[in-house]
Design an enzyme around this catalytic site. Structure first.
Site, PDB file in Angstrom:
ATOM      1  N   LEU A  28       0.823  -1.213   0.000  1.00  0.00           N
ATOM      2  CA  LEU A  28       0.000   0.000   0.000  1.00  0.00           C
ATOM      3  C   LEU A  28       0.851   1.255   0.000  1.00  0.00           C
ATOM      4  O   LEU A  28       0.596   2.193  -0.758  1.00  0.00           O
ATOM      5  CB  LEU A  28      -0.941  -0.008   1.209  1.00  0.00           C
ATOM      6  N   ALA A  29       1.877   1.296   0.853  1.00  0.00           N
ATOM      7  CA  ALA A  29       2.698   2.502   0.933  1.00  0.00           C
ATOM      8  C   ALA A  29       3.493   2.692  -0.354  1.00  0.00           C
ATOM      9  O   ALA A  29       3.500   3.785  -0.940  1.00  0.00           O
ATOM     10  CB  ALA A  29       3.631   2.429   2.141  1.00  0.00           C
ATOM     11  N   ARG A  54      -5.981  -5.203  20.939  1.00  0.00           N
ATOM     12  CA  ARG A  54      -5.306  -6.460  20.626  1.00  0.00           C
ATOM     13  C   ARG A  54      -4.332  -6.926  21.697  1.00  0.00           C
ATOM     14  O   ARG A  54      -4.291  -8.099  22.040  1.00  0.00           O
ATOM     15  CB  ARG A  54      -4.553  -6.290  19.309  1.00  0.00           C
TER      16      ARG A  54
END
Lengths: 252, 643
Positions: B42-43, B336
């Site tokens: 993505l980056a 998380r």
């Protein structure tokens, strides 16, 4: 759950794209039914490395069935015997103790072998580069909710968009046709409002590139749909043909 | 003290003001600049496409056979954005606040606020590209609450959000390749960074097909090479995910920040045996409708493990819904790190289930009763199928078994507000940098950060640097390139000369076991010190006894793996040093010595509200610690509470 299995593998070995290849037989002893198919190959490879023999080359990465990098023709079927399953998600419980498993690369003139079971699928990238996009740049776009899309259209476009670009459709086709792959992307954009301005130019550019790459034509055997791990439908191909046909009229 | 170059002024105005203060490159000069982008997730894909659109010449590299295979593709759950479409009280400030708090107050206010600010642009961008996000019947975008957020700000595309976003960025990249503005190098692995007069001006790569070692020059180098979770051997990362690009940059002078911050994701499919090659994540969106529990007593757990009874046979009063019991207000949706630690704790107490005892239940029986099997299937069908495929169990009938697994690394290359590392001209984007998630990343924030960096931050900040250095061509024939290239060649030769008796995978597995045992979900000083010695011994042994087969001039998986594992062996030791240095618990970094009476992470804000950035000083030398003080002007540091 059954116990461990002893298997025989007949694996296609080919040093590089110009060398000729051949099947080599390997033993795969004590294979747990909980292993994935690629983990079974990992075990075989680890044994080969210990004996200073060249490990079997195969493409793989995410091992979650989504990156599309794994391939293999297993006993004559791309991605093996199960429906809607990539090789990395195929588990050894699908096989039986004593089985002989034949493992080959995807075979197509447009997918030359890189080494052993790994093939070059860059033809797929070039088809996408020919037109698989909406020509907008970063920034200057409307608010996301200014484009309302009926849910049924969005869902249908999504079904086409789930293609992982693995190439099983090509490997399954007796003509090595890439039409399922190409039509999935053309369909996604043909259905969505964002894809409309370039709808026909895109269809034409992608189809021409597909032909350029040397993929075969479609003769409606539906083998691609049967072996697609993401269950992409052949109706996409019908849509692509319509788009391509219409492009001839609209080009002007 | 390190200077992050965060702009002055009120939080909400920093980015806007900064964008104005940044120098611009004259449009007609842009084509005189060459930019190197390593990694096409993505980056990387979003950065390469956006920079090429601006007019720069981009060279993009990936080790996979296609840029579309980068591991961003596997992200399931969604992407956050402060759109407030559902009218439920979200705002840029709330997303900022949640991210800072979720990161246990170990991230930068300035960066996180900017992230929240540009989050809204990302959704617009992706929709315009034709990314098929989930929609309501009215045709507008659907949102869901994710990973403990109390507002619905997560956009999603079934359980395949990462895939759809990456294919969007890949399509933008493809357009630029077609226009000739991006030259794409696939099956190419970056093996080093070249600096000239202290500035990054190129990279050395190895062609994975024929072994050619190549020099590539550019005015700037962007590392978009992901995280280092595979240092643990077993993780949810792809098999090829590695730290080599970042680690090579580190050894050339880029600081590595907070390497001990690793995220252990609570909902993964448990390990089934020694052959295991990777772990599979089950999106935590499942925790929206699934209830986490274990049997109340060790005795019942024992009988379950032996298969004498089944989970569905247990009565309600024999079950302990431990997250709902301990955290009544957040219940199964705690962050998380909290969920993972609690799962480990109940398993350590002997209440774990499954053959190995290293699993807890995630049960959908109540949801199926309430919503019907069809509704549950519509929401999670693909995840349930995946679970069934891997475990051969039907989660509609039996509760899923889950256990935490390494998933994401919050640490990474140190970058300033402009995403520049401590080497001028070298940038790090996405998971490869450290900057936005503090000590714990919230769900659906990784996709947001990767795309924020690539689409909306680097196109602005890079121009400032380029304008300052000017467009004079960078010459790959300079002696600096030849020197680094020959060092890479020597390293490859050395690796290929290893003909010992232990496979590279065996070393990797050994390293993973050490890291998981001593630098995993909880750490203590004694264990960390022990692990440091073990890793050091393992590394020495690797360079004597590893088996690396074949030649350079061919496809050689043995060589590829060996180079990556050699770097993991060095990184592992730095992670231990960092964990030892941080005498506090925060987010994913839980030191046994520092906990509240209730067993929650106990921070030490007086002494540790800083970024630990490590500088490489030479082989087998201790790394040098640089500190960046974190300033909190807009949030009050509190003990995170999800009770």
């Amino acid at each position: 759950m059954s116990g461990n299995m002893n298997l025989t593998l007949k694996v296609w070995r080919q040093k590089n794209s110009s060398a000729s290849g051949k099947f080599v037989t390997y033993k795969a002893p004590e294979i747990s039914p909980d292993m994935s198919f690629l983990e079974m190959l990992d075990v075989v490879n680890e044994g080969l490395v210990k004996k200073s023999e060249d490990p079997i080359q195969f493409d793989h990465d995410c091992r979650e069935g989504i990156c599309g990098m794994c391939s293999l023709v297993i006993n004559g079927e791309p991605h093996g015997p199960k429906r809607a399953t990539t090789t990395c998600q195929l588990h050894m419980r699908s096989f039986n103790d004593g089985d002989t498993i034949v493992i080959e690369p995807f075979r197509a003139a447009a997918f030359p072998v890189v080494k052993d079971l790994a093939v070059n699928r860059s033809a797929f990238d070039r088809i996408q580069q020919a037109g698989g996009y909406v020509s907008i740049g970063t920034g200057g776009v409307p608010d996301a909710n200014e484009i309302a899309i009926p849910k049924v259209i969005a869902d249908e476009a999504f079904n086409s968009a789930t293609c992982i670009g693995c190439g099983a459709c090509v490997a399954a086709c007796k003509n090595a046709s890439a039409m399922l792959f190409v039509s999935a992307k053309i369909s996604q954009y043909a259905m969505l409002p964002q894809g409309q301005p370039e709808r026909y130019a895109r269809a034409e550019a992608m189809v021409l590139q597909m032909d350029e790459e040397g993929f075969g034509g479609c003769t409606n055997t539906y083998a691609c749909e049967a072996k697609c791990p993401k269950e992409i439908k052949v109706t996409n191909i019908a849509r692509m043909n319509r788009e391509f046909f219409n492009a001839e009229f609209i080009k002007g | 003290m390190l200077d992050a170059k965060i702009p002055s002024g009120p939080l909400a105005e920093k980015w806007n003001k900064h964008k104005f203060d940044l120098k611009l490159v004259n449009p007609s000069n842009k084509r005189k600049y060459d930019i190197i982008v390593v990694g096409t997730g993505l980056a990387g894909a979003s950065a390469a496409a956006s920079l090429a659109e601006l007019g720069y010449n981009v060279k993009a590299f990936c080790f996979q056979d296609s840029p579309r295979r980068a591991h961003s593709i596997a992200a399931q759950g969604g992407i956050n954005a402060a759109k407030n479409y559902p009218n439920d009280g979200d705002s840029v400030f709330r997303l900022f606040y949640d991210t800072i708090k979720g990161g246990d107050y170990r991230s930068r206010e300035g960066n996180v606020y900017r992230l929240a600010e540009v989050s809204v642009n990302i959704i617009d961008q992706c929709v315009a590209q034709g990314v098929p996000f989930a929609r309501e019947y009215g045709g507008l975008l659907d949102n869901r609450s994710f990973g403990g957020a109390q507002v619905s700000r997560t956009f999603y595309a079934r359980g395949q959000t990462g895939q759809q976003l990456l294919l969007g960025a890949y399509s933008a990249l493809n357009r630029q390749i077609n226009l000739g503005k991006v030259k794409m190098y696939t099956r190419s692995e970056m093996l080093d960074v070249v600096t000239v007069d202290g500035k990054a001006q190129g990279i050395i790569t190895r062609n994975l097909i024929d072994g050619t070692i190549e020099s590539h020059a550019g005015h700037a180098v962007l590392l978009c090479t992901g995280g280092y979770g595979n240092v643990f051997y077993l993780s949810t990362n792809a098999m090829g995910s590695n730290v080599t690009a970042a680690w090579r940059a580190h050894k050339r002078g880029a600081y590595m920040a907070n390497p001990c911050y690793t995220q252990i994701h609570p909902t993964c499919i448990p390990v089934s045996g020694d052959h295991q090659s990777k772990l599979t994540l089950m999106s935590e969106s499942l925790r929206n409708d699934g209830r986490v529990w274990v049997p109340k007593t060790k005795e019942i757990a024992e009988r379950l493990r032996k298969g004498e009874i089944k989970a569905v046979d247990l009565k309600e009063d024999e079950r302990d819904y431990f997250l709902e019991r301990k955290y009544p207000s957040f219940g199964n949706l705690v962050p998380r790190d909290v969920a993972s630690r609690n799962a480990k704790q109940v398993c350590d107490e002997g209440k774990g289930v499954g053959k190995t005892g290293l699993a807890v239940y995630l049960d959908f029986a109540d949801s199926i009763k309430r919503l019907g099997e069809d509704t549950v299937a519509a929401k999670y069908g693909n995840l349930f199928d995946m679970y069934r495929q891997i475990t051969d169990e039907n989660p509609y009938k039996l509760p899923m078994r889950i256990y935490p697994a390494v998933h994401y690394t919050m640490g990474g290359l140190w970058v300033d507000y402009n995403l520049m590392t401590s080497i001028p001209g070298l940038y790090a984007l996405g998971e490869a940098n450290f900057s936005d998630h503090g000590a714990n990343r919230l769900g659906a924030s990784a996709l947001m950060q990767g795309l924020a960096d690539g689409y909306f931050v680097i196109p602005y900040t890079l121009g400032d640097y380029l304008a300052k250095i000017g467009p004079a061509p960078i010459d790959a024939n300079r002696p600096e390139f030849a020197k680094v290239k020959s060092e890479v060649e020597v390293r490859v030769k050395t690796l290929l000369s290893l003909r010992g008796n232990k496979t590279v995978d065996e070393y990797h597995r050994d390293l993973g076991k050490i890291m998981w045992e001593y630098c995993g979900m909880s750490r203590d000083e004694e264990g960390l010190k022990k692990a440091k010695g073990m890793i050091s011994d393992l590394r020495a042994d690797f360079w004597k006894n590893a088996i690396v087969l074949g030649d350079n001039e061919e496809v050689n998986q043995s060589l590829e793996k060996a180079g990556r594992v050699a770097d993991f062996l060095e990184l592992g030791e730095l992670m231990i040093d960092d964990a030892l240095n941080r005498d506090e618990s925060c987010g994913g970094h839980f030191r046994e010595e520092y906990q509240t009476p209730e067993g929650e992470a106990l921070r030490n804000d007086d002494d540790f509200a800083y970024v630990a950035a490590w500088a490489y000083t030479g082989d087998n030398m201790p790394e040098e610690l640089h500190k960046e003080q974190l300033e909190f002007e807009n949030v009050k540091l509190t003990q995170r509470s999800y009770k």
